[in-house]
Design a protein around this motif. Structure first.
Motif, mmCIF file in Angstrom:
data_model
loop_
_atom_site.group_PDB
_atom_site.id
_atom_site.type_symbol
_atom_site.label_atom_id
_atom_site.label_comp_id
_atom_site.label_asym_id
_atom_site.label_seq_id
_atom_site.Cartn_x
_atom_site.Cartn_y
_atom_site.Cartn_z
ATOM 1 N N ALA A 222 35.135 -21.993 -37.095
ATOM 2 C CA ALA A 222 35.316 -23.348 -37.646
ATOM 3 C C ALA A 222 34.988 -24.420 -36.617
ATOM 4 N N GLN A 223 34.668 -23.993 -35.399
ATOM 5 C CA GLN A 223 34.344 -24.939 -34.332
ATOM 6 C C GLN A 223 35.481 -25.942 -34.105
ATOM 7 N N LYS A 224 36.709 -25.385 -34.001
ATOM 8 C CA LYS A 224 37.888 -26.230 -33.817
ATOM 9 C C LYS A 224 38.843 -25.622 -32.789
ATOM 10 N N VAL A 225 39.734 -26.487 -32.288
ATOM 11 C CA VAL A 225 40.814 -26.051 -31.411
ATOM 12 C C VAL A 225 42.124 -26.493 -32.033
ATOM 13 N N GLN B 2 32.896 -32.543 -27.228
ATOM 14 C CA GLN B 2 31.606 -32.824 -26.617
ATOM 15 C C GLN B 2 31.474 -34.308 -26.302
ATOM 16 N N GLU B 3 31.882 -35.125 -27.262
ATOM 17 C CA GLU B 3 31.723 -36.573 -27.101
ATOM 18 C C GLU B 3 32.694 -37.131 -26.062
ATOM 19 N N GLU B 4 33.968 -36.758 -26.185
ATOM 20 C CA GLU B 4 34.995 -37.314 -25.306
ATOM 21 C C GLU B 4 34.867 -36.815 -23.871
ATOM 22 N N LEU B 5 34.474 -35.553 -23.720
ATOM 23 C CA LEU B 5 34.442 -34.942 -22.391
ATOM 24 C C LEU B 5 33.035 -34.821 -21.829
ATOM 25 N N GLN B 6 32.046 -35.302 -22.609
ATOM 26 C CA GLN B 6 30.650 -35.297 -22.187
ATOM 27 C C GLN B 6 30.202 -33.901 -21.775
ATOM 28 N N LEU B 7 30.381 -32.980 -22.703
ATOM 29 C CA LEU B 7 30.003 -31.589 -22.485
ATOM 30 C C LEU B 7 28.802 -31.232 -23.339
ATOM 31 N N LYS B 8 28.035 -30.269 -22.866
ATOM 32 C CA LYS B 8 26.961 -29.715 -23.674
ATOM 33 C C LYS B 8 27.578 -28.731 -24.668
ATOM 34 N N PRO B 9 26.923 -28.464 -25.793
ATOM 35 C CA PRO B 9 27.495 -27.552 -26.802
ATOM 36 C C PRO B 9 27.906 -26.206 -26.221
ATOM 37 N N GLU B 10 27.093 -25.668 -25.323
ATOM 38 C CA GLU B 10 27.400 -24.350 -24.754
ATOM 39 C C GLU B 10 28.518 -24.403 -23.704
ATOM 40 N N GLU B 11 28.948 -25.599 -23.314
ATOM 41 C CA GLU B 11 29.992 -25.741 -22.306
ATOM 42 C C GLU B 11 31.389 -25.865 -22.893
ATOM 43 N N SER C 221 46.575 -42.074 -16.188
ATOM 44 C CA SER C 221 46.655 -42.397 -17.620
ATOM 45 C C SER C 221 45.337 -42.686 -18.322
ATOM 46 N N GLU C 222 44.222 -42.747 -17.586
ATOM 47 C CA GLU C 222 42.951 -43.090 -18.230
ATOM 48 C C GLU C 222 42.152 -41.839 -18.596
ATOM 49 N N LYS C 223 41.056 -42.077 -19.318
ATOM 50 C CA LYS C 223 40.192 -40.980 -19.750
ATOM 51 C C LYS C 223 38.980 -40.855 -18.831
ATOM 52 N N LEU C 224 38.187 -39.835 -19.100
ATOM 53 C CA LEU C 224 37.026 -39.528 -18.278
ATOM 54 C C LEU C 224 36.089 -40.725 -18.140
ATOM 55 N N LYS D 265 38.549 -32.399 -13.017
ATOM 56 C CA LYS D 265 39.976 -32.681 -13.183
ATOM 57 C C LYS D 265 40.202 -33.714 -14.275
ATOM 58 N N MET D 266 39.357 -34.736 -14.310
ATOM 59 C CA MET D 266 39.504 -35.780 -15.334
ATOM 60 C C MET D 266 39.226 -35.233 -16.730
ATOM 61 N N ARG D 267 38.344 -34.256 -16.837
ATOM 62 C CA ARG D 267 38.114 -33.638 -18.149
ATOM 63 C C ARG D 267 39.390 -32.928 -18.631
ATOM 64 N N LEU D 268 40.029 -32.207 -17.712
ATOM 65 C CA LEU D 268 41.275 -31.523 -18.078
ATOM 66 C C LEU D 268 42.362 -32.524 -18.469
ATOM 67 N N LEU D 269 42.488 -33.595 -17.684
ATOM 68 C CA LEU D 269 43.502 -34.602 -17.970
ATOM 69 C C LEU D 269 43.210 -35.328 -19.286
ATOM 70 N N THR D 270 41.940 -35.587 -19.540
ATOM 71 C CA THR D 270 41.552 -36.244 -20.796
ATOM 72 C C THR D 270 41.849 -35.336 -21.978
ATOM 73 N N PHE D 271 41.568 -34.059 -21.829
ATOM 74 C CA PHE D 271 41.878 -33.109 -22.905
ATOM 75 C C PHE D 271 43.374 -33.089 -23.188
ATOM 76 N N MET D 272 44.197 -33.099 -22.145
ATOM 77 C CA MET D 272 45.648 -33.117 -22.323
ATOM 78 C C MET D 272 46.080 -34.357 -23.103
ATOM 79 N N GLN D 273 45.482 -35.486 -22.751
ATOM 80 C CA GLN D 273 45.837 -36.732 -23.436
ATOM 81 C C GLN D 273 45.426 -36.691 -24.902
ATOM 82 N N LEU D 274 44.255 -36.151 -25.175
ATOM 83 C CA LEU D 274 43.802 -36.026 -26.563
ATOM 84 C C LEU D 274 44.703 -35.072 -27.340
ATOM 85 N N ALA D 275 45.139 -34.001 -26.672
ATOM 86 C CA ALA D 275 45.953 -32.987 -27.334
ATOM 87 C C ALA D 275 47.333 -33.509 -27.720
#
Length: 380
Positions: free
Chosen positions: A329-332, A298-307, A246-249, A276-286
């Protein structure tokens, strides 16, 4: 030399096998045992591995199948020691080709036993051991429900079933079938009660580690409800599982910084955990955000712009989330997502969806009824 035992009486089969094994150097008499066929079989099984060396494969299989044909004629209450001795002999075979022969012979023996025979369990246990050694688990195990149906007429004891499930879990992991291995482990933990849950400590830890390490297992919430897992509450292994549930990255990173040696000591790969935690965190955000910007990811998952874009593509491949990426639009845009946890709020949400669906169906039916119902002409 190829054997065909179909038309021979049991005593004659035994005598032929004795003579053949003696010709290969086995220490066995060619004379029939005065004690009968069971004693003959006992002596034949004791030296049957003599044919494992320097003998054509066709002859090896024929000899072993001949033993099977005699074993199944012995009354179950007197066959147990013979079947166990034969099974143990076959599991000790070495070499890929020989093991494949013994696998086929063990499968023949298993299929030949009556469904109510308690020996089916023991034969199947040895069958799994051989299948594991030659990477043939797909031929002896389908799923947990099918496994239980195999022993419906003569269920093993709880201890026997636990022993078999542990073996299956190890064998399935070795064959890289992590999905079925996880289901087998959950079934194993389900065999413990509140009274003996403390005895399942090792199994519970193994279950948690297998689920965390499996890159295809994301729904971890059900593990927390298992009694042996609940017994671990307050320990680091349970705390780590709770983070993945249930927690985030950021929570995982904090846990790792505080307990780095513990996580590494479990044999878990930190980089895989992060992925795995990045995927789970994305699911929770979604779940609560039908639309997210690349910047937020980028902020929540600690990714570089190109990632960001490659990460979203990886998420879509898992089919955990249905979404559309808008690069300009740089959106999902999120259509739906699998819930990380499925508790009372999710059940209530599902109920509301089903009630709404039911009302819509009723409305459609009433509308269609009004259209197709013939109009009644007024009487003149």
């Amino acid at each position: 030399m190829f054997f065909a035992f179909i038309d021979l009486a049991l005593d004659d089969q035994a005598q032929e096998l004795r003579a053949y094994l003696k010709s290969l150097g086995a220490e066995i008499s060619t004379e029939k045992s005065p004690k009968g066929i069971e004693d003959d079989l006992h002596k034949i099984i004791g030296v049957c591995d003599t044919c494992f060396k320097d003998v054509p494969e066709q002859d090896i299989e024929s000899v072993l199948n001949g033993i099977v044909s005699m074993l199944v004629t012995i009354p179950p209450e007197r066959a147990e020691n013979l079947v166990l001795a034969f099974s143990e002999k076959l599991t000790k075979a070495t070499g890929q080709n020989l093991k494949m022969i013994t696998l086929r012979v063990m499968w023949l023996l298993y299929q030949s036993l009556d469904e109510s025979s308690p020996m089916r369990y023991h034969v199947y246990f040895h069958l799994v051991q051989i299948a594991r050694s030659v990477d043939q688990m797909k031929h002896v195990f389908k799923d947990v429900n099918h496994l239980k149906s195999q022993f419906a007429s003569c269920p093993p004891s709880n201890e026997q079933m636990q022993k078999l499930l542990r073996l299956l879990h190890e064998a399935l992991l070795a064959s890289k079938n992590s999905e079925q291995a996880s289901k087998v482990m959950v079934e194993l933990l389900g065999t413990y009660t509140t009274e003996n849950a403390s005895q399942a400590r090792e199994d519970a830890q193994r279950c948690i580690l297998a689920a965390l390490a499996d890159p295809k297992t994301f729904l971890l919430d059900p593990l927390l409800a298992l009694k042996p897992v609940r017994f671990l509450e307050g320990e680091l292994i349970h705390d780590l599982l709770s983070v993945f549930v249930s927690e985030k990255l950021s929570s995982y990173q904090q846990f790792y910084q505080n307990h780095k040696e513990f996580v590494n000591g479990l044999g878990l790969n930190h980089e895989q955990n992060m992925k795995k935690m990045r995927l789970l965190t994305f699911m929770q955000l979604a779940e609560g955000n039908p639309e997210m910007t690349f910047q937020k990811l980028q902020e929540e998952l600690q990714l570089k712009p190109e990632e960001v874009e490659p990460f979203i593509i990886d998420v879509l491949k898992t089919r955990l989330v249905r979404a559309r990426m808008d690069q300009s639009a740089q959106k999902v845009h999120i259509s739906s997502t699998m819930h990380r946890t499925f508790g009372q709020p999710q059940w209530l949400q599902l109920r509301d969806i089903l009630l709404s669906w039911k009302q819509n169906v009723v409305g459609v039916q009433e509308g269609m009824g009004a259209i197709v119902k013939p109009k009644i002409e007024p009487k003149k």
